[in-house]
Design a protein around this motif. Structure first.
Motif, PDB file in Angstrom:
ATOM      1  N   LEU A   8      47.914 -73.316 -38.206  1.00  0.00           N
ATOM      2  CA  LEU A   8      46.477 -73.089 -38.160  1.00  0.00           C
ATOM      3  C   LEU A   8      46.181 -71.703 -38.708  1.00  0.00           C
ATOM      4  O   LEU A   8      46.805 -70.715 -38.309  1.00  0.00           O
ATOM      5  CB  LEU A   8      45.957 -73.225 -36.733  1.00  0.00           C
ATOM      6  N   GLU A  19      42.826 -69.267 -40.162  1.00  0.00           N
ATOM      7  CA  GLU A  19      41.366 -69.187 -40.316  1.00  0.00           C
ATOM      8  C   GLU A  19      40.945 -69.022 -41.773  1.00  0.00           C
ATOM      9  O   GLU A  19      39.807 -69.265 -42.123  1.00  0.00           O
ATOM     10  CB  GLU A  19      40.782 -68.081 -39.409  1.00  0.00           C
ATOM     11  N   ARG A  78      34.501 -70.713 -38.036  1.00  0.00           N
ATOM     12  CA  ARG A  78      34.451 -69.558 -37.131  1.00  0.00           C
ATOM     13  C   ARG A  78      35.855 -69.090 -36.765  1.00  0.00           C
ATOM     14  O   ARG A  78      36.768 -69.895 -36.699  1.00  0.00           O
ATOM     15  CB  ARG A  78      33.669 -69.919 -35.866  1.00  0.00           C
TER      16      ARG A  78
HETATM   17  N1  SAH Z   1      42.917 -62.581 -38.118  1.00  0.00           N
HETATM   18  C1  SAH Z   1      41.907 -62.793 -37.173  1.00  0.00           C
HETATM   19  C2  SAH Z   1      42.135 -63.392 -35.821  1.00  0.00           C
HETATM   20  C3  SAH Z   1      43.244 -64.343 -35.615  1.00  0.00           C
HETATM   21  S1  SAH Z   1      42.836 -65.543 -34.457  1.00  0.00           S
HETATM   22  C4  SAH Z   1      41.029 -61.575 -37.069  1.00  0.00           C
HETATM   23  O1  SAH Z   1      40.156 -61.510 -37.879  1.00  0.00           O
HETATM   24  O2  SAH Z   1      41.234 -60.768 -36.152  1.00  0.00           O
HETATM   25  C5  SAH Z   1      44.398 -66.052 -33.867  1.00  0.00           C
HETATM   26  C6  SAH Z   1      44.921 -67.351 -34.412  1.00  0.00           C
HETATM   27  O3  SAH Z   1      44.066 -68.426 -34.061  1.00  0.00           O
HETATM   28  C7  SAH Z   1      45.042 -67.422 -35.926  1.00  0.00           C
HETATM   29  O4  SAH Z   1      46.245 -66.851 -36.393  1.00  0.00           O
HETATM   30  C8  SAH Z   1      45.007 -68.934 -36.165  1.00  0.00           C
HETATM   31  O5  SAH Z   1      46.287 -69.503 -35.959  1.00  0.00           O
HETATM   32  C9  SAH Z   1      44.065 -69.412 -35.092  1.00  0.00           C
HETATM   33  N2  SAH Z   1      42.682 -69.579 -35.562  1.00  0.00           N
HETATM   34  C10 SAH Z   1      41.608 -68.888 -35.189  1.00  0.00           C
HETATM   35  N3  SAH Z   1      40.486 -69.354 -35.784  1.00  0.00           N
HETATM   36  C11 SAH Z   1      40.880 -70.394 -36.550  1.00  0.00           C
HETATM   37  C12 SAH Z   1      40.189 -71.305 -37.411  1.00  0.00           C
HETATM   38  N4  SAH Z   1      38.895 -71.254 -37.616  1.00  0.00           N
HETATM   39  N5  SAH Z   1      40.938 -72.251 -38.046  1.00  0.00           N
HETATM   40  C13 SAH Z   1      42.268 -72.331 -37.871  1.00  0.00           C
HETATM   41  N6  SAH Z   1      42.960 -71.491 -37.065  1.00  0.00           N
HETATM   42  C14 SAH Z   1      42.288 -70.540 -36.412  1.00  0.00           C
END
Ligand code: SAH
Length: 243
Positions: A165, A167, A223
């Motif tokens: 997963l 983002e 999101r």
């Molecule tokens: N890099 C980000 C936050 C990571 S969120 C920041 O801007 O700080 C932590 C983890 O949740 C990610 O590595 C991913 O595996 C998952 N995740 C969060 N949002 C996601 C989304 N919209 N789609 C897929 N995975 C997501």
């Protein structure tokens, strides 16, 4: 009324026993008496059972009849180690939602002190999944793997459909990736591995590593979710696709 469910430490064909904190709770807090009925999970099977003997150190049940068990979702959650309180919450909720196994991994952005403390923490994670399995009336307890480096997990051989997963992924949704896995598995149930990154997300070299080892990147929507929210959302999507 639904019977309470207990997870036995030891069992044979006709009896099962629980010890430790569970036994103490039954004896001292619930003041359980011989003859009380309960559901008992023993070796992945669920039984209608009756208390045969009870002390605060050990409760013995007579197993009366096997009940139908609900299988776990065929899913291993590969969870990057991050803030323990939030991670534990994710582990508890993933258990309620039916996860089969959780593999904690040390990612590039896992904080160093957490990575060092992870091995010791495993015992607590195993307690959490037992308690949560009981509370959610599961017939099995998710396996908690020993903490390992992300690269060893990503590179390990696996017959599962492997999804990371991310983002940043814009085209493939988790639902798309699952539908493909279901179609490819034919009449079988696909087995899945789904990886979720730490608070800071995956490092670029980790994304490249997933890609080079055949993991498919998938999105949970536009999101940015916290890791624990991503875990719950992913499990809910898998459950609605597969169950
Ligand atoms: N890099 C980000 C936050 C990571 S969120 C920041 O801007 O700080 C932590 C983890 O949740 C990610 O590595 C991913 O595996 C998952 N995740 C969060 N949002 C996601 C989304 N919209 N789609 C897929 N995975 C997501």
């Amino acid at each position: 009324m639904t019977r309470r469910r207990w997870i036995a430490e030891h069992w044979d064909e006709a009896t099962a026993t629980i010890v430790g904190a569970q036994a103490e709770h039954m004896a001292r807090v619930l003041r359980t008496q011989p003859g009380m009925e309960a559901d008992v999970v023993a070796g992945g099977h669920v039984f209608h059972a009756e208390v045969a003997a009870i002390t605060p150190r050990e409760v013995r049940f007579n197993l009366i009849a096997e009940l139908e068990a609900d299988p776990a979702l065929p899913l291993t959650l590969v969870l990057a180690i991050y803030k323990f309180d939030r991670m534990e919450w994710a582990i508890e909720k993933a258990t309620e939602l039916g996860v089969a196994a959780i593999a904690p991994v040390i990612a590039r952005r896992t904080e160093k002190h957490l990575a060092e403390a992870a091995e010791k923490r495993t015992e607590r994670w195993r307690r959490i999944v037992i308690e949560s399995s009981q509370q959610s009336r599961r017939s099995d307890v998710p396996l908690i793997h020993e903490p390992a480096s992300l690269s060893s997990r990503v590179r390990a051989a696996s017959a599962a459909t492997r999804i990371v997963l991310a983002e940043q992924e814009r085209t493939t949704t988790l639902c798309n990736a699952l539908n493909e896995a279901v179609a490819a598995a034919g009449t079988e149930m696909p087995t899945l591995e789904i990886a979720i990154g730490p608070e800071g997300g995956w490092a670029p070299e980790e994304e490249a590593l997933f890609d080079a080892n055949g993991w498919r990147a998938a999105s949970l929507g536009p999101r940015i979710l916290r890791a624990e929210t991503a875990a719950i959302a992913a499990l809910a999507v898998v459950a609605s696709c597969l169950e």
